[in-house]
Every structure is written in structure tokens, then in C-alpha cells.
Design a protein around this motif. Structure first.
Motif, PDB file in Angstrom:
ATOM      1  N   GLN A  15       0.827  -1.204   0.000  1.00  0.00           N
ATOM      2  CA  GLN A  15       0.000   0.000   0.000  1.00  0.00           C
ATOM      3  C   GLN A  15       0.865   1.260   0.000  1.00  0.00           C
ATOM      4  O   GLN A  15       0.582   2.229  -0.725  1.00  0.00           O
ATOM      5  CB  GLN A  15      -0.925   0.004   1.226  1.00  0.00           C
ATOM      6  N   GLU A 120      -8.168  -7.175   8.352  1.00  0.00           N
ATOM      7  CA  GLU A 120      -8.947  -6.209   7.578  1.00  0.00           C
ATOM      8  C   GLU A 120      -8.693  -6.269   6.085  1.00  0.00           C
ATOM      9  O   GLU A 120      -9.367  -5.588   5.319  1.00  0.00           O
ATOM     10  CB  GLU A 120      -8.647  -4.795   8.090  1.00  0.00           C
ATOM     11  N   ARG A 121      -7.708  -7.068   5.660  1.00  0.00           N
ATOM     12  CA  ARG A 121      -7.402  -7.097   4.237  1.00  0.00           C
ATOM     13  C   ARG A 121      -7.954  -8.364   3.609  1.00  0.00           C
ATOM     14  O   ARG A 121      -8.213  -9.350   4.262  1.00  0.00           O
ATOM     15  CB  ARG A 121      -5.895  -7.004   3.995  1.00  0.00           C
ATOM     16  N   LEU A 126     -13.636  -8.290   3.527  1.00  0.00           N
ATOM     17  CA  LEU A 126     -14.645  -7.436   2.895  1.00  0.00           C
ATOM     18  C   LEU A 126     -16.028  -8.079   2.969  1.00  0.00           C
ATOM     19  O   LEU A 126     -17.020  -7.422   3.275  1.00  0.00           O
ATOM     20  CB  LEU A 126     -14.256  -7.176   1.434  1.00  0.00           C
ATOM     21  N   ARG A 196      -9.911   4.760   0.854  1.00  0.00           N
ATOM     22  CA  ARG A 196     -10.262   3.392   1.244  1.00  0.00           C
ATOM     23  C   ARG A 196     -10.593   2.532   0.035  1.00  0.00           C
ATOM     24  O   ARG A 196     -10.184   1.369  -0.049  1.00  0.00           O
ATOM     25  CB  ARG A 196     -11.438   3.409   2.222  1.00  0.00           C
ATOM     26  N   GLN A 199      -7.327   1.800  -1.875  1.00  0.00           N
ATOM     27  CA  GLN A 199      -6.488   0.843  -1.158  1.00  0.00           C
ATOM     28  C   GLN A 199      -7.085  -0.559  -1.186  1.00  0.00           C
ATOM     29  O   GLN A 199      -6.348  -1.555  -1.253  1.00  0.00           O
ATOM     30  CB  GLN A 199      -6.285   1.312   0.282  1.00  0.00           C
ATOM     31  N   ALA A 200      -8.415  -0.643  -1.168  1.00  0.00           N
ATOM     32  CA  ALA A 200      -9.050  -1.957  -1.280  1.00  0.00           C
ATOM     33  C   ALA A 200      -8.746  -2.586  -2.635  1.00  0.00           C
ATOM     34  O   ALA A 200      -8.493  -3.790  -2.735  1.00  0.00           O
ATOM     35  CB  ALA A 200     -10.559  -1.827  -1.079  1.00  0.00           C
ATOM     36  N   ARG A 201      -8.745  -1.773  -3.686  1.00  0.00           N
ATOM     37  CA  ARG A 201      -8.425  -2.285  -5.011  1.00  0.00           C
ATOM     38  C   ARG A 201      -6.983  -2.782  -5.077  1.00  0.00           C
ATOM     39  O   ARG A 201      -6.705  -3.837  -5.650  1.00  0.00           O
ATOM     40  CB  ARG A 201      -8.656  -1.197  -6.055  1.00  0.00           C
TER      41      ARG A 201
END
Length: 210
Positions: A15, A120-121, A126, A196, A199-201
């Protein structure tokens, strides 16, 4: 210049690397994991171990990054965990011997902070949040098994510069690295929600299933 961003698995290396690339024109991310997982896939499943143990990986990383640094005008960013002193000398040390300006940073955090980030990743987290429940990393997961070793080894002086990230966001960590490396990043004008999502992508693109 090469920015080598080290740290435990789940410590925010990737990240941070992509945050720097987003805000530093002309920079590129070169991820040695791609070569490592490619080498693992060549082997029968029963022979697959840590790809860093393969001399071909260590030699190939130096060869490819030497080519990138020689042929690319911008900064090269490498998010890669290396905790073995010998392997560190064969990669980071060798690139320095070749005359390249390599700036090395270890992203550190307390154990619970890294475990929270691992929870969380990934798509499981998700989906869990979407369903209104929290999910955690399985005890037998490789990243969790390696965590204590990584945190212990990377605290050693040879793996400096050390950056503690427990109370730092990814953009702030990127800013700190840039200042220490003498680089100027574009201002971060992203809102929290957009950050957010982006970063999720990034996280989803870098999930390893093997």
C-alpha cells in the motif's frame, strides 16, 4: 534511486509503495514477489517452499532491478519482505555494490497492529464486514506464522531505516519515506472514502492464492 520497503507480511509495504507511485511522477513499482511465485509454480507442489531460498530468485531480483534502475529514469519502488541477513546482502547489498542509490526502510508495528491489518485485508474481510461480522486470520496462515520472526529480525540495526507505523496512515508513512529519501511527493488531496476504495483495489490485486 531505489526505495526498498521492507516489513512484516501485512505491514503495509505494498500500500505504501503504490501510494508513493501515485504521488511521485515517473516512479514505478517493481514487485519481486511476481518472480518468486512464478518460480514456485514451476516446481511440483511437494517441492514448493519459500522462494527466497532459491538462488535463482535472489540473482534474478538483482538482475531485473539493475536493469530497471539503469534503463528507467524515475524512482523504482520495491515492496518486499527480506529478513535473512544473507539474502539481504545478496539483494539490497548487491545492488548497492553495483553503484545504485538504494534507500531501505523497514515498516514496523506492534504485533496486535499487524494482526488487525491482516484481519482487515482480503476478500474474506470485505465479505465479513458486508455481512456485519468480523473475520480474523487463521492461526495456521503463513503470514501469521511468520509475524513474530519478521518483527524480531527487522528490528535489528542492519534493517534500518526503521519506521513505526502503529499510529500512521499509509499517506503519512509515504510522506515520511519521501522526506528521508529527499523526494517530493504531490500533495495528498484524496478524501477518506476515495482512499479506502483505492487501497481496497490495491489489496485485492495483490492477494496470493498459492
Amino acid at each position: 534511486m531505489l526505495l526498498w520497503i521492507n516489513g512484516p507480511f501485512g505491514g503495509g509495504k505494498t500500500q505504501t509503495a503504490y501510494e508513493i507511485r501515485r504521488r511521485l511522477p515517473g516512479s514505478v513499482v517493481c514487485d519481486p514477489e511476481h518472480a518468486g511465485f512464478g518460480l514456485r509454480r514451476v516446481l511440483p507442489p511437494e517441492l514448493r517452499g519459500d522462494f527466497q531460498d532459491l538462488a535463482s530468485w535472489r540473482q534474478g531480483v538483482v538482475e531485473v532491478l539493475d536493469l530497471a534502475l539503469t534503463g528507467h529514469e524515475g524512482v523504482v519502488i520495491v515492496p518486499m519482505t527480506v529478513t535473512d541477513p544473507g539474502y539481504f546482502a545478496e539483494t539490497v547489498g548487491r545492488l548497492r555494490e553495483l553503484g545504485h542509490d538504494v534507500r531501505h526502510f523497514s515498516l514496523l508495528a506492534e504485533r496486535e497492529t499487524v494482526l488487525r491489518r491482516l484481519r482487515e485485508r482480503g476478500p474474506g474481510a470485505l465479505l465479513g464486514r458486508a455481512a456485519g461480522r468480523r473475520t480474523g486470520p487463521r492461526r495456521e496462515s503463513w503470514a501469521v506464522r511468520q509475524l513474530d520472526h519478521c518483527l524480531e529480525r527487522l528490528r535489528e540495526p542492519e534493517f534500518a531505516e526503521h519506521l513505526w507505523t502503529d499510529h500512521s496512515t499509509v499517506p503519512k508513512t509515504a510522506d515520511r519515506i519521501a522526506v528521508l529519501a529527499g523526494l517530493t511527493l504531490r500533495p495528498n488531496r484524496e478524501g477518506r472514502l476515495r482512499t479506502r476504495v483505492r487501497q481496497a483495489r490495491v489489496g485485492l490485486r495483490h492477494i496470493r492464492l498459492d
